[in-house]
Scaffold this motif. Structure first.
Motif, PDB file in Angstrom:
ATOM      1  N   ILE A  28      81.658  41.729 -37.838  1.00  0.00           N
ATOM      2  CA  ILE A  28      83.084  41.337 -37.876  1.00  0.00           C
ATOM      3  C   ILE A  28      83.600  40.883 -36.508  1.00  0.00           C
ATOM      4  N   GLY A  29      82.729  40.809 -35.526  1.00  0.00           N
ATOM      5  CA  GLY A  29      83.106  40.160 -34.262  1.00  0.00           C
ATOM      6  C   GLY A  29      83.915  41.008 -33.296  1.00  0.00           C
ATOM      7  N   VAL A  30      83.842  42.325 -33.406  1.00  0.00           N
ATOM      8  CA  VAL A  30      84.587  43.161 -32.444  1.00  0.00           C
ATOM      9  C   VAL A  30      83.961  43.051 -31.052  1.00  0.00           C
ATOM     10  N   THR A  31      82.611  43.059 -31.008  1.00  0.00           N
ATOM     11  CA  THR A  31      81.948  42.955 -29.697  1.00  0.00           C
ATOM     12  C   THR A  31      82.205  41.579 -29.087  1.00  0.00           C
ATOM     13  N   ALA A  32      82.272  40.554 -29.941  1.00  0.00           N
ATOM     14  CA  ALA A  32      82.599  39.207 -29.444  1.00  0.00           C
ATOM     15  C   ALA A  32      83.993  39.228 -28.817  1.00  0.00           C
ATOM     16  N   ALA A  33      84.951  39.877 -29.484  1.00  0.00           N
ATOM     17  CA  ALA A  33      86.323  39.942 -28.948  1.00  0.00           C
ATOM     18  C   ALA A  33      86.342  40.716 -27.625  1.00  0.00           C
ATOM     19  N   PHE A  34      85.564  41.795 -27.565  1.00  0.00           N
ATOM     20  CA  PHE A  34      85.450  42.627 -26.352  1.00  0.00           C
ATOM     21  C   PHE A  34      84.945  41.787 -25.182  1.00  0.00           C
ATOM     22  N   ASN A  35      83.913  40.986 -25.452  1.00  0.00           N
ATOM     23  CA  ASN A  35      83.326  40.142 -24.409  1.00  0.00           C
ATOM     24  C   ASN A  35      84.310  39.027 -24.010  1.00  0.00           C
ATOM     25  N   LEU A  36      84.864  38.339 -25.011  1.00  0.00           N
ATOM     26  CA  LEU A  36      85.779  37.221 -24.734  1.00  0.00           C
ATOM     27  C   LEU A  36      87.054  37.683 -24.028  1.00  0.00           C
ATOM     28  N   ASN A  37      87.480  38.906 -24.317  1.00  0.00           N
ATOM     29  CA  ASN A  37      88.696  39.425 -23.684  1.00  0.00           C
ATOM     30  C   ASN A  37      88.561  39.480 -22.166  1.00  0.00           C
ATOM     31  N   LEU A  88      87.700  37.166 -20.308  1.00  0.00           N
ATOM     32  CA  LEU A  88      88.254  35.928 -19.741  1.00  0.00           C
ATOM     33  C   LEU A  88      89.769  36.038 -19.542  1.00  0.00           C
ATOM     34  N   ARG A  89      90.446  36.703 -20.472  1.00  0.00           N
ATOM     35  CA  ARG A  89      91.891  36.915 -20.324  1.00  0.00           C
ATOM     36  C   ARG A  89      92.147  37.816 -19.114  1.00  0.00           C
ATOM     37  N   HIS A  90      91.286  38.835 -18.984  1.00  0.00           N
ATOM     38  CA  HIS A  90      91.429  39.758 -17.857  1.00  0.00           C
ATOM     39  C   HIS A  90      91.212  39.014 -16.537  1.00  0.00           C
ATOM     40  N   LEU A  91      90.173  38.144 -16.503  1.00  0.00           N
ATOM     41  CA  LEU A  91      89.906  37.372 -15.277  1.00  0.00           C
ATOM     42  C   LEU A  91      91.093  36.465 -14.961  1.00  0.00           C
ATOM     43  N   ASN A  92      91.687  35.834 -15.994  1.00  0.00           N
ATOM     44  CA  ASN A  92      92.868  34.985 -15.759  1.00  0.00           C
ATOM     45  C   ASN A  92      93.962  35.783 -15.062  1.00  0.00           C
ATOM     46  N   HIS A  93      94.133  37.023 -15.508  1.00  0.00           N
ATOM     47  CA  HIS A  93      95.159  37.885 -14.921  1.00  0.00           C
ATOM     48  C   HIS A  93      94.796  38.237 -13.468  1.00  0.00           C
ATOM     49  N   ASP A 121      92.267  29.646 -15.287  1.00  0.00           N
ATOM     50  CA  ASP A 121      92.813  29.083 -16.529  1.00  0.00           C
ATOM     51  C   ASP A 121      91.756  29.046 -17.643  1.00  0.00           C
ATOM     52  N   PHE A 122      90.917  30.080 -17.724  1.00  0.00           N
ATOM     53  CA  PHE A 122      89.955  30.151 -18.827  1.00  0.00           C
ATOM     54  C   PHE A 122      90.685  29.999 -20.149  1.00  0.00           C
ATOM     55  N   ASP A 123      90.189  29.111 -21.009  1.00  0.00           N
ATOM     56  CA  ASP A 123      90.703  28.991 -22.370  1.00  0.00           C
ATOM     57  C   ASP A 123      89.679  29.685 -23.269  1.00  0.00           C
ATOM     58  N   VAL A 124      90.045  30.847 -23.761  1.00  0.00           N
ATOM     59  CA  VAL A 124      89.104  31.699 -24.500  1.00  0.00           C
ATOM     60  C   VAL A 124      88.446  30.947 -25.659  1.00  0.00           C
ATOM     61  N   ARG A 125      89.190  30.044 -26.277  1.00  0.00           N
ATOM     62  CA  ARG A 125      88.650  29.327 -27.448  1.00  0.00           C
ATOM     63  C   ARG A 125      87.505  28.385 -27.091  1.00  0.00           C
ATOM     64  N   GLN A 126      87.320  28.132 -25.821  1.00  0.00           N
ATOM     65  CA  GLN A 126      86.223  27.242 -25.410  1.00  0.00           C
ATOM     66  C   GLN A 126      84.919  28.004 -25.157  1.00  0.00           C
ATOM     67  N   LEU A 176      78.787  34.897 -21.994  1.00  0.00           N
ATOM     68  CA  LEU A 176      79.801  34.034 -22.603  1.00  0.00           C
ATOM     69  C   LEU A 176      79.311  32.618 -22.398  1.00  0.00           C
ATOM     70  N   GLU A 177      79.251  31.863 -23.487  1.00  0.00           N
ATOM     71  CA  GLU A 177      78.655  30.521 -23.440  1.00  0.00           C
ATOM     72  C   GLU A 177      79.732  29.466 -23.668  1.00  0.00           C
ATOM     73  N   ALA A 178      79.730  28.436 -22.813  1.00  0.00           N
ATOM     74  CA  ALA A 178      80.712  27.350 -22.953  1.00  0.00           C
ATOM     75  C   ALA A 178      80.386  26.545 -24.216  1.00  0.00           C
ATOM     76  N   ARG A 179      81.385  26.380 -25.093  1.00  0.00           N
ATOM     77  CA  ARG A 179      81.177  25.632 -26.342  1.00  0.00           C
ATOM     78  C   ARG A 179      81.194  24.132 -26.087  1.00  0.00           C
ATOM     79  N   THR A 180      81.697  23.748 -24.925  1.00  0.00           N
ATOM     80  CA  THR A 180      81.844  22.343 -24.580  1.00  0.00           C
ATOM     81  C   THR A 180      81.806  22.218 -23.058  1.00  0.00           C
ATOM     82  N   ALA A 181      81.620  21.027 -22.511  1.00  0.00           N
ATOM     83  CA  ALA A 181      81.707  20.859 -21.047  1.00  0.00           C
ATOM     84  C   ALA A 181      83.161  21.116 -20.643  1.00  0.00           C
ATOM     85  N   LEU A 182      83.356  21.847 -19.582  1.00  0.00           N
ATOM     86  CA  LEU A 182      84.731  22.216 -19.208  1.00  0.00           C
ATOM     87  C   LEU A 182      84.798  22.563 -17.727  1.00  0.00           C
TER      88      LEU A 182
END
Ligand code: AVI
Length: 320
Positions: free
Chosen positions: A211-220, A222-227, A232-237, A255-261
């Motif tokens: 259900i992606g809880v660990t994914a959310a934990f890892n992606l979160n 990026l929000r912490h780093l932004n703070h 300007d990490f965009d988590v959706r990327q 964490l893997e970039a879904r696109t060049a950014l």
């Protein structure tokens, strides 16, 4: 195509101290970008980790709890009652609290990097166990540390459950345990949870749940780093990647970039190609023998071990 973000991610002011900003940006600019796993734990990250512990795939928490439930009395005989119980990386303090009736510590000293989360947990605990003196400490244990004088020096027993030791590389784990030992007193000890090597499919699922809880934990993170650094990490990327690396005996999270950014922060920027990764965490797995050996290298003497029937997890006691 990527879904558009709900709001544009604009660079904001950094809220981390200069040393934190320097450490994070150095990691982001390294050829293989990497960040310390400690940045997984802001207030939301700590809550997501609590949720991970309830997942059917994440076996360490319930397996360790089953070991404590089955061998608690034996463990208490080995540890002894009336000690100063120092909980390293306490989180919500639930594991130590479940052992209070057996260990009956004189003083409880929970230590965690997330002050807010820790204070809430200790507040609740004080009401349940009014006879145990409690001194919560917000400390970063990733560097040298010295316990303050209010921590009673008699019989300090360090409690390090959950296989948190696995988040250090072995040489760092030895250095960390040496520092712990320096803070232990005569007759002091260590009660530690260690995740054992097992089938790769079990490990992969535990760190990439359905259900992606660990994914959310890892992606979160990026929000912490932004703070912390005003990036300007965009988590959706980004996407979560986790797998067991048998050669290194560790589960790796990236964490893997879904696109060049390009990620920007006040003093710099980093371009990531599509598929490029930031290495966010390692979780090392041991055998009983390899971990006893690691304890010995830190100056501890392992004198007891308890495991579950499948041999997935071990709780070890060591003398300082
Ligand atoms: C805290 N630590 C022991 C966890 C682990 O298993 O390495 C952190 C974690 N990372 C992903 N899931 C859980």
């Amino acid at each position: 195509a990527l879904p558009p973000s709900a709001a544009p991610a604009l660079p904001c002011t950094a809220h981390g101290d200069p040393a934190t900003v320097a450490e994070i940006t150095r990691g982001l600019l390294a050829r293989q970008a990497a960040t310390s796993p400690k940045y997984l734990y802001d207030s939301l990250g700590s809550r997501l980790f609590e949720a991970i512990c309830e997942l059917p795939e994440y076996y360490p928490t319930r397996t360790e709890a089953a070991i404590f439930a089955r061998h608690g009395e034996d463990i208490a005989r080995r540890v002894g009652t009336g000690a100063t119980l120092i909980d390293l990386g306490a989180g919500n303090c639930a594991k130590a609290a479940s052992l209070f009736p057996l260990l009956r510590p004189k003083q409880y000293v929970p230590i965690d990097i997330s002050r807010e989360f820790l204070n809430e947990a200790v507040g609740r605990l004080r009401q349940r166990f009014p006879d145990i003196a409690m001194n919560a400490l917000a400390l970063d244990l990733s560097g040298p540390f010295m316990l303050p004088a209010e921590v009673a020096p008699q019989r300090r027993v360090f409690f390090y459950p959950g296989s948190s030791i696995g988040n250090f590389a072995p040489h760092e784990a030895i250095a960390f345990l040496r520092r712990v030992r320096e803070n232990a007193s005569h007759y002091g000890g260590l009660l530690i949870g260690v995740d054992l090597i097992k089938d790769a499919a079990v490990l992969d699922a535990a760190y990439d749940d359905a259900i992606g809880v660990t994914a959310a934990f890892n992606l979160n993170m990026l929000r912490h780093l932004n703070h912390l650094i005003g990036s300007d990490f965009d988590v959706r990327q980004w996407q979560h990647v986790a797998f067991f690396n048998a050669e290194e005996s560790r589960v790796e999270m990236h964490l893997e970039a879904r696109t060049a950014l390009t990620v920007r922060w006040p003093e710099g920027e980093r371009h990531f190609a599509r598929g490029e990764r930031i290495h966010t965490e390692d979780s090392y797995k041991y055998t009983r023998d390899s971990f006893a050996d690691l304890l010995a290298q830190a100056g501890f003497h392992a004198d007891d071990v308890w495991t579950d029937t499948a041999g997935w997890f071990a709780v070890m006691h060591a003398r300082a």
